[in-house]
Write a protein that holds these residues in place. Structure first.
Motif, mmCIF file in Angstrom:
data_model
loop_
_atom_site.group_PDB
_atom_site.id
_atom_site.type_symbol
_atom_site.label_atom_id
_atom_site.label_comp_id
_atom_site.label_asym_id
_atom_site.label_seq_id
_atom_site.Cartn_x
_atom_site.Cartn_y
_atom_site.Cartn_z
ATOM 1 N N HIS A 135 0.840 -1.194 0.000
ATOM 2 C CA HIS A 135 0.000 0.000 0.000
ATOM 3 C C HIS A 135 0.884 1.256 0.000
ATOM 4 C CE1 HIS A 135 -2.838 3.020 1.478
ATOM 5 N NE2 HIS A 135 -3.813 2.206 1.126
ATOM 6 N N PRO A 136 0.460 2.324 -0.696
ATOM 7 C CA PRO A 136 1.297 3.528 -0.796
ATOM 8 C C PRO A 136 1.711 4.147 0.530
ATOM 9 C CG PRO A 136 -0.455 3.610 -2.429
ATOM 10 C CD PRO A 136 -0.732 2.406 -1.575
ATOM 11 N N ALA A 139 5.373 3.638 1.359
ATOM 12 C CA ALA A 139 6.380 3.945 0.347
ATOM 13 C C ALA A 139 7.670 4.502 0.934
ATOM 14 C CB ALA A 139 5.808 4.927 -0.678
ATOM 15 N N ASN A 146 4.541 0.133 -5.085
ATOM 16 C CA ASN A 146 3.236 0.312 -4.460
ATOM 17 C C ASN A 146 2.046 -0.067 -5.330
ATOM 18 O OD1 ASN A 146 4.987 3.117 -3.616
ATOM 19 N ND2 ASN A 146 4.409 1.669 -2.022
ATOM 20 N N THR A 147 2.256 -0.285 -6.609
ATOM 21 C CA THR A 147 1.141 -0.602 -7.487
ATOM 22 C C THR A 147 1.436 -1.876 -8.269
ATOM 23 O OG1 THR A 147 1.966 0.624 -9.420
ATOM 24 C CG2 THR A 147 0.664 1.862 -7.791
#
Length: 271
Positions: A135-136, A139, A146-147
């Motif tokens: 999840h961002p 980061a 994150n994606t």
């Protein structure tokens, strides 16, 4: 129960010997192990323990953290540990920004370069590197990948048996494009993990995950997406939750399976 795998971190304080005994007694034949408790018990002893119990080790968690000094040697050791434990999947968490840095683009490029350096050793060991996008909110300090797209951009440079992607419902549920992309992922999915997003978030967000079915994630939609992709491998329940960890191991196992079976096959009962 044939696809259910109990991730060791879900019962963090359940020591390895009792964990293995509890799984066998519950007729659960798959487990995901973590490096730290394996090291504490001893790699060779851990490998013998799960092997003699007839357990399949679905993944070893976790390696990566490429911003740390010594990342190369540590990740090579992790690959060797995975092979010794008999699992073909090592979960990679990329790590965050180097100390004092704001260059997230450079950090992401470093992750791609680092994985490329590790692929030959992993291939020789028969281990797939499973990139896990987090999840961002993680980061800065834990994971600059994150994606789904970021993970796939790295993985797609290699054959799928060398580098894959981890589907973790807790980390990907917020992305309104991810289900369509998972459906097209084919054999790029290295492992599928279940955890739920509960609100309000506990003070320690790292350990604030919920059991499947306890939160707001549409896990059924993820199930459909990975099925459409053709994924038929293990499904791990991986939940980090301080309150859950205070419960007895066997109780946690039963709750994890109940959450799993409620989403995967409602006709099944707890072990």
């Amino acid at each position: 129960m044939s696809r259910f795998s109990f991730n060791q971190i879900t019962a963090k304080h359940w020591d390895l010997v009792d964990l293995v005994k509890g799984l066998v007694e519950a007729d659960v034949d798959k487990v995901a192990l973590w490096r730290e408790p394996v090291a504490e018990y001893g790699l060779e002893r851990s490998a013998a323990l799960v092997r003699d119990a007839g357990l399949e080790v679905t993944t070893l968690c976790r390696s990566g953290f490429f911003q740390e000094p010594g990342w190369f040697d540590d990740n090579r050791r992790a690959i060797d540990e995975a092979a010794a434990l008999g699992t073909g999947v090592l979960v990679l968490v990329s790590g965050g920004l180097p100390h004092g840095s704001k260059d997230i683009k450079g950090a992401r490029q470093h992750v791609a370069d680092a994985i490329a350096q590790l692929v030959p050793h992993a291939t020789n060991a028969g281990v797939t590197l499973a990139i896990e996008p987090l999840h961002p909110m993680y980061a800065a300090d834990r994971c600059v990948i994150n994606t789904w797209d970021q993970a796939m951009a790295i993985a797609s440079a290699f054959p799928s048996d060398q580098v894959g992607v981890t589907v973790d419902t807790y980390h990907l549920w917020w992305d309104d494009t991810v289900l369509d992309k998972i459906e097209q992922a084919g054999d790029r999915i290295a492992i599928y993990q279940l955890a739920d997003w509960i609100t309000p978030l506990p003070a320690g967000v790292l350990t604030g995950r919920g059991l499947p079915g306890d939160g707001c994630v549409d896990i059924a939609a993820f199930n459909a997406a990975v099925e459409k992709a053709g994924y038929t491998g293990p499904i791990e329940v991986e939940v980090m939750n301080e309150e859950l960890w205070q419960r007895p191991g066997r109780e946690i196992l039963a709750a994890a399976y109940s959450g799993y079976s409620g989403d995967i096959d409602p006709a099944k009962s707890t072990p």
